[in-house]
Design an enzyme around this catalytic site. Structure first.
Site, short mmCIF file in Angstrom:
data_model
loop_
_atom_site.label_atom_id
_atom_site.label_comp_id
_atom_site.label_asym_id
_atom_site.label_seq_id
_atom_site.Cartn_x
_atom_site.Cartn_y
_atom_site.Cartn_z
N ASN A 239 0.85 -1.20 0.00
CA ASN A 239 0.00 0.00 0.00
C ASN A 239 0.88 1.24 0.00
OD1 ASN A 239 0.55 0.74 2.82
ND2 ASN A 239 -0.56 -1.15 3.28
N ARG A 240 0.24 2.39 -0.03
CA ARG A 240 0.97 3.64 -0.25
C ARG A 240 1.57 4.24 1.01
NH1 ARG A 240 -0.20 5.56 -5.31
NH2 ARG A 240 -2.09 4.72 -6.25
#
Ligand SMILES: Cc1cc2nc3c(=O)[nH]c(=O)nc-3n(C[C@H](O)[C@H](O)[C@H](O)COP(=O)(O)O)c2cc1C
Length: 448
Positions: A239-240
């Protein structure tokens, strides 16, 4: 039980001399504070050229004594007050020059003068070029300190030196120096428990005193970054999350005096100094690392990591080949770490039945909720995860969430209060979260 700091109530006089390793004294000071010690910093004039007294004053919350001829504001002689009050004097790093001055009682600087004037144990961590340390003059001085004065010498280590050479002379690992100080104090009583008998603190309102020290002696565990769930040996679902928010929390907690353990997954920002770091990749590893911390104890847990909710059911051992038909992945749910920790801390078994709580007193738990659009779900997490605070942020908002230096969060508390903060730098958000954690810990202690 959570471990109290091993130096709670003690005054450590930290003497710093003019070595390239002087910057490490900043972390050494933090380690002493994390053990619960009150610290006063003494510096030789050379040391002040290597590391700024302002940094050390802010972290110790006391004026730094760097001039043997300066009197305290009330006319007392600084090094005599320190010498009488200190439970241990730690000189680290100690230069070749300082070892020589000390061995011969030449009290031209405040570190030597304090050592001469004290009856407290003295711990010395030499640091210098390998040839300098090996020189018969240095070795003779070290011998005098050890054998004639009874000082504990924490021998320097072998490694790369500032000169570019490899040799014996690198300042010992800071944990070794802290352990030596604790060992040197042993079971002696605290010499001057009354603050009036100790060197003065910075006056309230002084710029350098603004940093709070409300987490001294506390163990704070922080999770940060994202998780990487393997698809095959080279690919993963991630994920970011950059880790920036959690790392800001770690640094703020460290600077407020806490002993910090960071459990970090995938992160694209520099990892912090002055704390224990546990690296993990998957949600399962993060859970295991947290359970290990739970077994050894902590006072507060701030779970800012973006943990994957799902993982591939059957990661491939071999790299998956490219196929024209594409690829379908079956995902299975990851453990809900926040809920599990909340349950264990509150003493609730998997089936909902009461079990002995994992830690007494209960630590303060903070969860993060990254939402897009609304924070209603975040409020529900307070009850379902049994945490004290949920920090909700709308990651879809510009200037908030992943990859930005700022965040807009609402701190939701189990007592029903909501603190909607404006967009702030992540460090400031971290301070606001820790204000709540510090107050909750103080409240917990008061009600015990
Ligand atoms: C960049 C630099 C790094 C130095 N590092 C050390 C060192 O690690 N150990 C040491 O004994 N002297 C070191 N010195 C020399 C001391 O700074 C010098 O002997 C000084 O007089 C020590 O003063 P003090 O012992 O009163 O602090 C260094 C000097 C410079 C310019």
């Amino acid at each position: 039980m959570n471990q109290p700091g091993r130096l709670t109530g003690r005054l450590v006089a930290l003497g710093i001399t003019g070595s390239i390793a002087a910057f490490k004294a900043v972390d050494l000071l933090r380690l002493f504070r994390a053990e619960g010690a009150d610290v006063v910093v003494l510096m030789t004039p050379s040391a002040t050229r290597f590391v700024a007294p302002l940094t050390l004053a802010a972290l110790s919350r006391r004026p730094v004594d760097a001039d043997v001829l300066d009197l305290l504001p009330d006319g007392r002689i600084g090094h005599v007050i320190t010498a009488d009050a200190a439970d241990v004097v730690v000189v680290a790093p100690a230069t070749a020059h300082w070892l020589g001055a000390m061995a011969h009682g030449l009290a031209a600087d405040v570190v030597t003068a304090t050592c001469l004037a004290t009856s407290a144990p003295v711990v010395v961590g030499p640091a210098m070029d390998g040839e300098m340390y090996a020189h018969p003059a240095t070795q003779a001085n070290v011998r005098i300190l050890r054998e004639e004065f009874g000082y504990r010498i924490v021998e320097p280590e072998t490694g790369g030196l500032a000169s570019g050479q490899v040799g014996v002379g690198r300042l010992a690992a800071l944990e070794r120096i802290v352990d030596a100080a604790i060992d040197a104090i042993g079971v002696r009583p605290i010499r001057k428990p009354d603050p009036a008998d100790r060197p003065p603190r910075l006056p309230d309102g002084d710029d350098a005193a603004r940093d709070a020290d409300d987490l001294v002696g506390r163990h704070v565990v922080v999770t940060a970054g994202g998780t990487a769930e393997p698809i095959d040996p080279v690919r993963y679902i991630g994920n970011r999350s950059t880790g920036a928010m959690g790392i800001a929390v770690c640094e703020a907690a460290r600077d407020r005096g806490a002993r910090v353990t960071l459990i970090v997954g995938t992160a694209s920002v520099a990892l912090p100094q002055g704390m224990a770091i546990v690296r993990v990749e998957t949600a399962t590893q993060m859970r295991d690392a947290l359970l290990e911390q739970l077994a050894s104890g902590f006072d507060a847990l701030i779970m800012s990591a973006a943990v994957a909710d799902f993982r591939p059911a059957a990661p491939s051992v071999l790299k998956l080949p490219r196929t024209p038909a594409g690829l379908s992945l079956e995902l299975v749910a990851n453990p809900d770490i926040l809920a599990e920790i909340g349950r264990r801390v509150r003493g609730i078994g998997e089936d909902g039945a009461p079990v002995p709580p994992a830690l007494t007193p209960a630590p303060v738990l903070v969860g993060f909720a990254a939402e897009t659009g609304s924070i209603v779900r975040a409020a529900a997490k307070l009850a379902t995860k049994r945490v004290d605070f949920v920090v909700a942020n709308d990651v879809a908002e510009t200037g908030s969430g992943f990859g930005t230096p700022t965040n807009r969060v609402t701190i939701l508390a189990a007592d029903g209060t909501e603190d909607a903060l404006p967009i702030l730098p992540k460090r400031e958000v971290a301070e606001r979260i820790l204000d709540r954690v510090g107050a909750a810990l103080a409240g917990r202690d008061a009600s015990e």
